[in-house]
Design a protein around this motif. Structure first.
Motif, mmCIF file in Angstrom:
data_model
loop_
_atom_site.group_PDB
_atom_site.id
_atom_site.type_symbol
_atom_site.label_atom_id
_atom_site.label_comp_id
_atom_site.label_asym_id
_atom_site.label_seq_id
_atom_site.Cartn_x
_atom_site.Cartn_y
_atom_site.Cartn_z
ATOM 1 N N GLY A 44 0.824 -1.207 0.000
ATOM 2 C CA GLY A 44 0.000 0.000 0.000
ATOM 3 C C GLY A 44 0.857 1.255 0.000
ATOM 4 O O GLY A 44 0.591 2.225 -0.734
ATOM 5 N N ALA A 45 1.918 1.241 0.803
ATOM 6 C CA ALA A 45 2.804 2.407 0.861
ATOM 7 C C ALA A 45 3.514 2.613 -0.481
ATOM 8 O O ALA A 45 3.586 3.738 -1.004
ATOM 9 N N TYR A 46 4.004 1.523 -1.073
ATOM 10 C CA TYR A 46 4.650 1.647 -2.391
ATOM 11 C C TYR A 46 3.638 2.102 -3.448
ATOM 12 O O TYR A 46 3.990 2.807 -4.401
ATOM 13 N N GLY A 47 2.386 1.690 -3.270
ATOM 14 C CA GLY A 47 1.352 2.090 -4.229
ATOM 15 C C GLY A 47 1.141 3.601 -4.237
ATOM 16 O O GLY A 47 0.979 4.221 -5.297
ATOM 17 N N VAL A 48 1.153 4.191 -3.040
ATOM 18 C CA VAL A 48 1.026 5.654 -2.945
ATOM 19 C C VAL A 48 2.232 6.312 -3.620
ATOM 20 O O VAL A 48 2.090 7.285 -4.394
ATOM 21 N N ALA A 49 3.417 5.761 -3.352
ATOM 22 C CA ALA A 49 4.635 6.313 -3.960
ATOM 23 C C ALA A 49 4.576 6.184 -5.482
ATOM 24 O O ALA A 49 4.963 7.110 -6.220
ATOM 25 N N LEU A 50 4.066 5.048 -5.957
ATOM 26 C CA LEU A 50 3.955 4.822 -7.399
ATOM 27 C C LEU A 50 3.058 5.886 -8.038
ATOM 28 O O LEU A 50 3.408 6.483 -9.075
ATOM 29 N N ALA A 51 1.913 6.136 -7.399
ATOM 30 C CA ALA A 51 0.994 7.155 -7.933
ATOM 31 C C ALA A 51 1.686 8.515 -7.972
ATOM 32 O O ALA A 51 1.564 9.271 -8.947
ATOM 33 N N ALA A 52 2.433 8.818 -6.912
ATOM 34 C CA ALA A 52 3.104 10.127 -6.837
ATOM 35 C C ALA A 52 4.190 10.247 -7.903
ATOM 36 O O ALA A 52 4.280 11.259 -8.606
ATOM 37 N N VAL A 53 5.006 9.201 -8.020
ATOM 38 C CA VAL A 53 6.116 9.238 -8.986
ATOM 39 C C VAL A 53 5.577 9.366 -10.413
ATOM 40 O O VAL A 53 6.135 10.075 -11.248
ATOM 41 N N ARG A 54 4.438 8.707 -10.668
ATOM 42 C CA ARG A 54 3.900 8.723 -12.031
ATOM 43 C C ARG A 54 3.015 9.938 -12.298
ATOM 44 O O ARG A 54 2.447 10.075 -13.380
ATOM 45 N N GLY A 55 2.836 10.781 -11.273
ATOM 46 C CA GLY A 55 2.085 12.018 -11.465
ATOM 47 C C GLY A 55 0.578 11.850 -11.420
ATOM 48 O O GLY A 55 -0.170 12.708 -11.883
ATOM 49 N N PHE A 56 0.095 10.733 -10.841
ATOM 50 C CA PHE A 56 -1.350 10.554 -10.688
ATOM 51 C C PHE A 56 -1.832 11.271 -9.432
ATOM 52 O O PHE A 56 -1.016 11.728 -8.620
ATOM 53 N N VAL A 79 -0.607 2.792 3.734
ATOM 54 C CA VAL A 79 -1.080 3.829 2.811
ATOM 55 C C VAL A 79 -1.017 5.201 3.487
ATOM 56 O O VAL A 79 -0.527 6.184 2.913
ATOM 57 N N ARG A 80 -1.503 5.256 4.732
ATOM 58 C CA ARG A 80 -1.548 6.557 5.427
ATOM 59 C C ARG A 80 -0.148 7.095 5.704
ATOM 60 O O ARG A 80 0.067 8.304 5.686
ATOM 61 N N ARG A 81 0.756 6.192 5.966
ATOM 62 C CA ARG A 81 2.122 6.646 6.265
ATOM 63 C C ARG A 81 2.762 7.297 5.029
ATOM 64 O O ARG A 81 3.355 8.378 5.112
ATOM 65 N N ALA A 82 2.617 6.651 3.887
ATOM 66 C CA ALA A 82 3.202 7.225 2.665
ATOM 67 C C ALA A 82 2.454 8.496 2.260
ATOM 68 O O ALA A 82 3.061 9.475 1.820
ATOM 69 N N ARG A 83 1.138 8.487 2.438
ATOM 70 C CA ARG A 83 0.355 9.673 2.093
ATOM 71 C C ARG A 83 0.733 10.852 2.992
ATOM 72 O O ARG A 83 0.844 12.000 2.537
ATOM 73 N N ALA A 84 0.945 10.577 4.286
ATOM 74 C CA ALA A 84 1.322 11.649 5.216
ATOM 75 C C ALA A 84 2.672 12.245 4.818
ATOM 76 O O ALA A 84 2.869 13.472 4.854
ATOM 77 N N ALA A 85 3.595 11.367 4.432
ATOM 78 C CA ALA A 85 4.925 11.855 4.012
ATOM 79 C C ALA A 85 4.789 12.708 2.758
ATOM 80 O O ALA A 85 5.432 13.764 2.616
ATOM 81 N N HIS A 86 3.931 12.274 1.843
ATOM 82 C CA HIS A 86 3.714 13.018 0.600
ATOM 83 C C HIS A 86 3.103 14.383 0.882
ATOM 84 O O HIS A 86 3.575 15.419 0.398
ATOM 85 N N GLU A 101 9.318 11.688 -3.771
ATOM 86 C CA GLU A 101 10.496 11.064 -3.141
ATOM 87 C C GLU A 101 10.243 10.794 -1.660
ATOM 88 O O GLU A 101 10.664 9.759 -1.115
ATOM 89 N N ALA A 102 9.528 11.699 -1.014
ATOM 90 C CA ALA A 102 9.221 11.502 0.416
ATOM 91 C C ALA A 102 8.299 10.298 0.593
ATOM 92 O O ALA A 102 8.472 9.497 1.535
ATOM 93 N N ALA A 103 7.320 10.131 -0.303
ATOM 94 C CA ALA A 103 6.412 8.970 -0.212
ATOM 95 C C ALA A 103 7.202 7.676 -0.417
ATOM 96 O O ALA A 103 7.004 6.689 0.301
ATOM 97 N N LEU A 104 8.122 7.708 -1.373
ATOM 98 C CA LEU A 104 8.930 6.508 -1.640
ATOM 99 C C LEU A 104 9.843 6.192 -0.451
ATOM 100 O O LEU A 104 9.985 5.021 -0.058
ATOM 101 N N ALA A 105 10.402 7.230 0.144
ATOM 102 C CA ALA A 105 11.265 7.013 1.320
ATOM 103 C C ALA A 105 10.448 6.416 2.469
ATOM 104 O O ALA A 105 10.926 5.524 3.191
ATOM 105 N N ALA A 106 9.202 6.872 2.619
ATOM 106 C CA ALA A 106 8.352 6.327 3.695
ATOM 107 C C ALA A 106 8.059 4.855 3.431
ATOM 108 O O ALA A 106 8.066 4.031 4.356
ATOM 109 N N ALA A 107 7.799 4.507 2.174
ATOM 110 C CA ALA A 107 7.521 3.100 1.838
ATOM 111 C C ALA A 107 8.753 2.236 2.103
ATOM 112 O O ALA A 107 8.658 1.147 2.671
ATOM 113 N N ARG A 108 9.913 2.753 1.709
ATOM 114 C CA ARG A 108 11.157 1.973 1.933
ATOM 115 C C ARG A 108 11.427 1.804 3.434
ATOM 116 O O ARG A 108 11.889 0.746 3.867
ATOM 117 N N ALA A 109 11.143 2.855 4.199
ATOM 118 C CA ALA A 109 11.376 2.768 5.651
ATOM 119 C C ALA A 109 10.454 1.716 6.269
ATOM 120 O O ALA A 109 10.874 0.900 7.098
#
Ligand code: MRU
Length: 354
Positions: A44-56, A79-86, A101-109
């Motif tokens: 879920g966290a990577y999914g948020v990062a994916l949407a952000a990286v792809r500009g969705f 999901v909420r963790r990556a969204r909060a970082a974003h 990048e912040a969303a992706l870092a949250a997913a990796r963490a």
């Protein structure tokens, strides 16, 4: 893009599933190509990062991902963790690139923390087994799938069995097949075989006679959501094992990271249990079975048969001997002890940021 191991194809073949956007990941989650509570959080966290990286639209993607399956609280935690970082990075910089990048870092963490939690759960769980069952030679019964397929590390309940195996103290892992989707037969047996441990597969219905024969020393399962009172939602079929374990005086141990404990769900009755389509029961859908039925499987019941197919059940805290988390062991399982053990976020932890 996000590359997943498609768990619906195991054990017949190891096939990668490539998700290029959040809707594809939502479908992968619903179809159980990616599944199991900790992994749902990571995905879920990577999914948020994916949407952000792809500009969705990140908020829209986060809402869709969070709603993909209702019971495993880890999905919404991730999901909420990556969204909060974003959100925070966007508010601070106004730069979509930095927010992504912040969303992706949250997913990796989260991914990394889950691996670390898994190792600590294995340590605590093995110590608990040694305390409850001095002398080793453990014969452990497990249900569903809780190993590295569902984790950034070696899993939850399976990681404890693996630690016992490595320490030479596991005599046998009894693996429930876990109808209707056979996570035990397809996935846990696959993981057990790869690890070289002694394991035996049984139908879910055979567990009672196994207890009656005195062949089970402990039950180890994972969890999808643990309510504040210690009620445990896990794969359907877990509750009957807890009842059997109590009758036969066998420890019933739940292994889960603190991200699975949901202080906002007060009790078992408040846990939403996912209801799955009836064709999962009326048809056999394992990938190696020929596809002829409407659900993509082979019918095993007359056409038109209605099916009751809850994905999970809820075990009340009084039937749970202990909950093993990375922060320590909760036993006896009471709301107070659970809250104490789980209220130890590490410095800088952003888990509670919605
Ligand atoms: O429907 P699933 O396959 O996602 O259900 C998974 C389980 O019930 C697992 O036992 C649970 O998530 C614990 S995984 C460490």
């Amino acid at each position: 893009m996000l590359v997943l191991l498609d768990q619906t194809r195991l054990p017949a073949e190891e096939v990668e599933l490539v998700c290029t956007d959040a809707p594809a990941l939502v479908e992968a989650i619903r179809s159980l190509a990616v599944r199991g509570a900790p992994l749902l959080g990571i995905a879920g966290a990577y999914g948020v990062a994916l949407a952000a990286v792809r500009g969705f639209d990140v908020e829209e993607a986060a809402a869709a991902l969070e709603g993909a399956r209702p019971t495993a609280v880890n999905l919404s935690v991730g999901v909420r963790r990556a969204r909060a970082a974003h959100r925070a990075a966007l508010a601070a910089t106004g730069e979509p690139r930095q927010a992504a990048e912040a969303a992706l870092a949250a997913a990796r963490a989260l991914h990394q923390e889950d691996a670390e939690a898994s190792a600590r759960m294995a340590e605590h769980g093995l110590a608990l087994l040694d305390e409850l069952l001095p002398g080793g030679g453990h014969r452990i019964l497990t249900h569903c799938n809780t190993g590295s397929l569902v984790s950034g590390g070696e899993g939850t309940a399976f990681a404890v069995a693996l630690a016992a195996h490595r320490a030479g103290r596991l005599r046998r892992l009894w693996v429930d097949e876990t109808r209707p989707l056979l996570q035990g037969a397809r996935l846990t047996a696959y993981e057990a075989a790869r690890s070289g441990m002694a394991y035996t597969l049984l139908t879910d219905n055979a567990a009672g006679s196994l207890f009656a024969a005195g062949e089970v020393d402990a039950v180890l399962i994972g969890a999808d959501r643990i309510a504040a009172d210690g009620s445990v939602a896990n794969k359907v079929g877990s509750y009957p094992l807890a009842v059997l374990a109590r009758y036969h005086h066998v420890p019933f141990i739940v292994v889960a990271p603190v991200t699975t404990v949901d202080p906002d769900t007060p009790d078992g009755a408040s846990i939403e249990v996912e209801q799955r389509p009836g064709h999962e029961v009326t048809e056999v859908t394992a990938p190696q079975v020929p596809v002829t039925g409407i659900g993509g499987g082979t019918p095993v019941a007359p056409l038109g048969t209605q099916a009751y197919n809850p994905a999970f059940d809820v075990t009340p805290p009084e039937l749970v001997t202990a909950i093993v988390t990375e922060e320590g062991v909760v036993s006896p399982v009471t709301a107070e002890i659970l809250a104490q053990v789980c209220a130890r976020p590490a410095p800088g932890d952003d888990r509670l940021t919605a």
